[in-house]
Design a protein around this motif. Structure first.
Motif, PDB file in Angstrom:
ATOM      1  N   PRO A 427      56.166  54.753  30.737  1.00 39.97           N
ATOM      2  CA  PRO A 427      56.725  53.393  31.045  1.00 39.97           C
ATOM      3  C   PRO A 427      56.125  53.134  32.165  1.00 39.97           C
ATOM      4  CG  PRO A 427      58.390  55.057  31.542  1.00 39.97           C
ATOM      5  CD  PRO A 427      57.344  55.717  30.710  1.00 39.97           C
ATOM      6  N   THR A 428      55.694  51.709  32.369  1.00 46.94           N
ATOM      7  CA  THR A 428      55.184  51.275  33.671  1.00 46.94           C
ATOM      8  C   THR A 428      55.817  49.913  34.035  1.00 46.94           C
ATOM      9  OG1 THR A 428      52.895  50.758  34.736  1.00 46.94           O
ATOM     10  CG2 THR A 428      53.118  50.127  32.456  1.00 46.94           C
ATOM     11  N   ARG A 429      55.681  49.569  35.511  1.00 43.95           N
ATOM     12  CA  ARG A 429      55.891  48.217  35.932  1.00 43.95           C
ATOM     13  C   ARG A 429      54.710  47.686  36.769  1.00 43.95           C
ATOM     14  NH1 ARG A 429      60.511  45.183  36.719  1.00 43.95           N
ATOM     15  NH2 ARG A 429      60.691  43.930  39.106  1.00 43.95           N
ATOM     16  N   LYS A 430      54.225  46.720  36.519  1.00 42.37           N
ATOM     17  CA  LYS A 430      52.873  46.251  37.543  1.00 42.37           C
ATOM     18  C   LYS A 430      53.316  44.993  37.688  1.00 42.37           C
ATOM     19  CE  LYS A 430      49.558  49.723  36.658  1.00 42.37           C
ATOM     20  NZ  LYS A 430      49.596  50.614  37.410  1.00 42.37           N
ATOM     21  N   GLU A 431      52.792  44.611  39.228  1.00 41.76           N
ATOM     22  CA  GLU A 431      53.227  43.250  39.243  1.00 41.76           C
ATOM     23  C   GLU A 431      51.858  42.541  39.824  1.00 41.76           C
ATOM     24  OE1 GLU A 431      55.922  44.192  42.678  1.00 41.76           O
ATOM     25  OE2 GLU A 431      54.398  43.075  43.719  1.00 41.76           O
ATOM     26  N   LYS A 432      51.682  41.353  39.784  1.00 44.68           N
ATOM     27  CA  LYS A 432      50.443  40.392  40.232  1.00 44.68           C
ATOM     28  C   LYS A 432      50.902  39.163  40.960  1.00 44.68           C
ATOM     29  CE  LYS A 432      45.682  40.200  38.684  1.00 44.68           C
ATOM     30  NZ  LYS A 432      44.643  40.537  38.167  1.00 44.68           N
ATOM     31  N   GLY A 433      50.285  38.654  41.895  1.00 46.82           N
ATOM     32  CA  GLY A 433      50.540  37.318  42.410  1.00 46.82           C
ATOM     33  C   GLY A 433      49.593  36.378  41.759  1.00 46.82           C
TER      34      GLY A 433
END
Ligand code: ADP
Ligand code: MG
Length: 616
Positions: A427-433
């Motif tokens: 599982p992964t959680r990535k964020e980007k603006g």
């Protein structure tokens, strides 16, 4: 808990051409034989005038009923009809596939004289039902829970569709596990005690229709997928097809007959080619021998292993190219690979093994687990872990998969902005603006894409959503954060949040075009139950018919043997009775069960007094 069969969770390798089921029992993995005594079962479903056939019985009659015998559902599952790969396949399949709603491929067959349409999920669910039943017969109890495997390159939609197939077959899918990880688990168990430090494993899976190579890193008992490569159209079937071409040319040369338009003859020849190919894995020469292949001509023709290798060399070599690509993607050289694991029935071919071994400078390959069983083997271990049935030593295993393709959003410029790069461990959680592109823009659309191409539109659109209520501000000022969450099953949730207001919106990619809705799944589940009942009814009818035939034939035999015990008139009467009963049987081949049972009662009423006399 170990060894307790009630409530056992099974592992199913749902293959393109063959499937395999295994279970954790008495502290070890048991690969389960089907009713034909085979440990792998063709992923085939056939429909005919009277019944539905699954597995070996479907594949065995394929040449008699090619248009209603469905296979390769895994090639369609989770894909769109317009997908070039599906388009390519449609031309080759002997069964009919049409474009359904939402660009969904639908398989069209004639079942009991009626036209029926099935989604790939339904066909796969039938294969899964067969595997479930194989396990139930073996365990002597019903099976609810299963781990089902998919190739590492399967995208979100293909994984979900496979999960849906599981649900339609009445299974509770504990996890969708990728095949190379399953194979690594299978070997991990063997090596558990000796493993020390970090190990890199290359899984070389050459199956019936697909080739899949993956690099995993094992740290103690943890597996992580580093990279994947392969070809969705390279496998045993291709080797069979090259042999088929060779032998049909041989036939033409020898007998001047052209069977290229005769599907039945081609199918017969192909079955013989597959058998010959398997023989050539253990023998250096074999022969094809088919009575009455085409135009009444018997066909006998020898083939050597060397010839078989020559026919397929180009394909074998292609496998090595994919291995190189996989190493490159993982940024590794071949020296850093500690273990090379063979998976898939086609890795039994000596030349394939040799090329791979040569590529790895003579390294010993892992083949202690049958290559066509390794995936189901690992899935069974995983199922046992998840259902709490396994013993302590394997419960500690932590498993990681990766995203097979990059995930991101399309910018206004049309460019794909990657948020989760390909091969990220899940599982992964990535964020980007992100921000707005116009002054005073109050809403932003986020189209979510999957793929490696720089332009969004060249990739696969998974879905889109709108974040609104953004406070008016000059372009580029609002701060919007996008989060990509992928769970252990590879299911994706995307959320966007406006930092200023805390406003958020998002989607779980569940309404991907072509995927089934909850309602559709329920409907298919009902349909699957109905088909199963029909299968059972058919079986019962068949048994009733068989027992009636038995009764009539036995009565006939007894009359012939002991007619001297009857008077001439009685003997004549019963003989004609038996004759007419046989004629009745001929005329009522497809009669319903109650009709057959009534007939039996009627005959018993008339015959019993005679039979009693005969058998006195
Ligand atoms: P899938 O791709 O469906 O997962 P498998 O891994 O079970 O399938 O591989 C099936 C393929 O392996 C078939 O094409 C079959 O002909 C081939 N195969 C099985 N046994 C042998 C053998 N002894 N030699 C060569 N090919 C084999
Ligand atoms: Mg396989």
């Amino acid at each position: 808990m170990a060894g307790k069969s009630e409530g056992s969770a099974i592992g199913i390798d749902l293959g393109t051409t063959y499937s395999c089921v295994a279970v954790w029992q008495r502290d070890r993995v048991q690969v389960i034989q089907n009713d034909q005594g085979n440990r792998i079962t063709p992923s085939y479903v056939a429909f005919n005038e009277t019944e539905r056939l699954l597995g070996d019985s479907a594949k065995n009659v394929v040449s008699m009923n090619p248009t209603n015998t469905v296979f390769d559902a895994k090639r369609m599952i989770g894909r769109r009809f317009s997908d070039p790969l599906v388009q390519e396949d449609v031309l080759l399949w002997p069964f009919k596939v049409i474009c359904g709603e939402n660009d969904k491929p639908m398989i069209v067959v004639t079942h009991k004289g009626e036209e029926k349409r099935f989604a790939a999920e339904e066909i796969s669910s039938m294969v899964l039902t067969k595997m479930k039943e194989i396990a139930e017969v073996f365990l002597g109890s019903t099976v609810k829970n299963a781990v089902i495997t998919v190739p590492a390159y399967f995208n979100d939609s293909q994984r979900r569709a496979t999960r849906d197939a599981g649900i339609i077959s009445g299974l509770n899918v504990l996890r969708i596990l990728v095949e190379p990880t399953a194979a690594a688990i299978a070997y991990g168990l063997d090596k558990m005690y000796s493993s020390s430090g970090e190990k890199n494993v290359l899984i070389f899976d050459l199956g019936g229709g697909t080739f899949d190579v993956s690099i995993l890193t094992m740290v103690k008992s943890t597996f992580k997928v580093k990279s994947t490569a392969g070809n969705t159209h390279l496998g045993g079937e291709d080797f069979d097809n090259r042999m088929l071409k060779y032998f049909s040319q041989e036939f033409k040369r020898k007998h001047k007959g052209d069977m290229s338009n005769n599907a039945r003859a081609l199918r017969k020849l192909k079955t013989a080619c597959e058998r010959a190919k398997k023989n050539l894995s253990s023998m250096v020469h074999t022969a094809i021998s088919i009575d009455c292949l085409y135009d009444g001509i018997d066909f006998n023709s020898p083939i050597t292993r060397a010839k078989f290798e020559e026919l397929n060399m180009e394909l074998f070599e292609e496998c090595i190219v994919h291995v190189e690509k996989c190493l490159k993607d993982a940024e590794m050289d071949k020296e850093s690979i500690d273990e090379v694991v063979l998976v898939g029935g086609s890795t039994r071919i000596p030349k394939v093994k040799q090329l791979l071994q040569d590529f790895f400078n003579g390294k010993k390959l892992c083949e202690s687990i049958h290559p066509d069983e390794a995936v189901a083997y690992g899935a069974a271990i995983q199922a046992a872990i998840l259902s709490g049935q396994s013993t302590d030593e394997i419960r500690d295993l932590v498993l990681c998969d990766v995203t097979p393709l990059s995930l991101g959003v399309e910018l206004d410029s049309g460019e794909m902005s990657v948020v989760v790069p390909r091969n990220t461990t899940v599982p992964t959680r990535k964020e980007k603006g992100f921000s707005t592109v116009n002054d005073n823009q109050t809403s932003v659309t986020f189209p979510v894409y999957e793929g490696e191409r720089p332009r969004g539109s060249d990739n696969i659109l998974l879905g889109e959503f709108v974040l609104s209520g953004i406070s008016p501000a000059p372009r580029g000022v609002p701060k919007l954060k996008v989060f990509f969450d992928m769970d252990v099953n590879g299911i994706l949730t995307v959320t966007a949040k406006d930092e200023a207001t805390g406003n958020a919106n998002g989607i779980t990619i569940s309404n991907v075009k072509g995927l089934l809705s909850q309602n559709e799944i329920l409907k298919m589940l009902e349909e699957a139950k109905k088909l199963k009942l029909e299968d059972e009814e058919h079986k019962n009818r068949f048994q009733a018919k068989n027992s009636l035939e038995d009764y009539v034939y036995n009565a006939g035999a007894a009359t012939r043997k002991f007619s001297s015990k009857l008077g001439i008139a009685d003997a004549k009467k019963i003989e004609s009775e038996i004759k007419s009963a046989m004629a009745w049987l001929d005329d009522h081949k497809n009669a319903e069960r109650d009709v057959i049972e009534n007939k039996r009662k009627e005959l018993e009423g008339i015959w019993e007094p005679f039979l009693k006399k005969l058998l006195l």
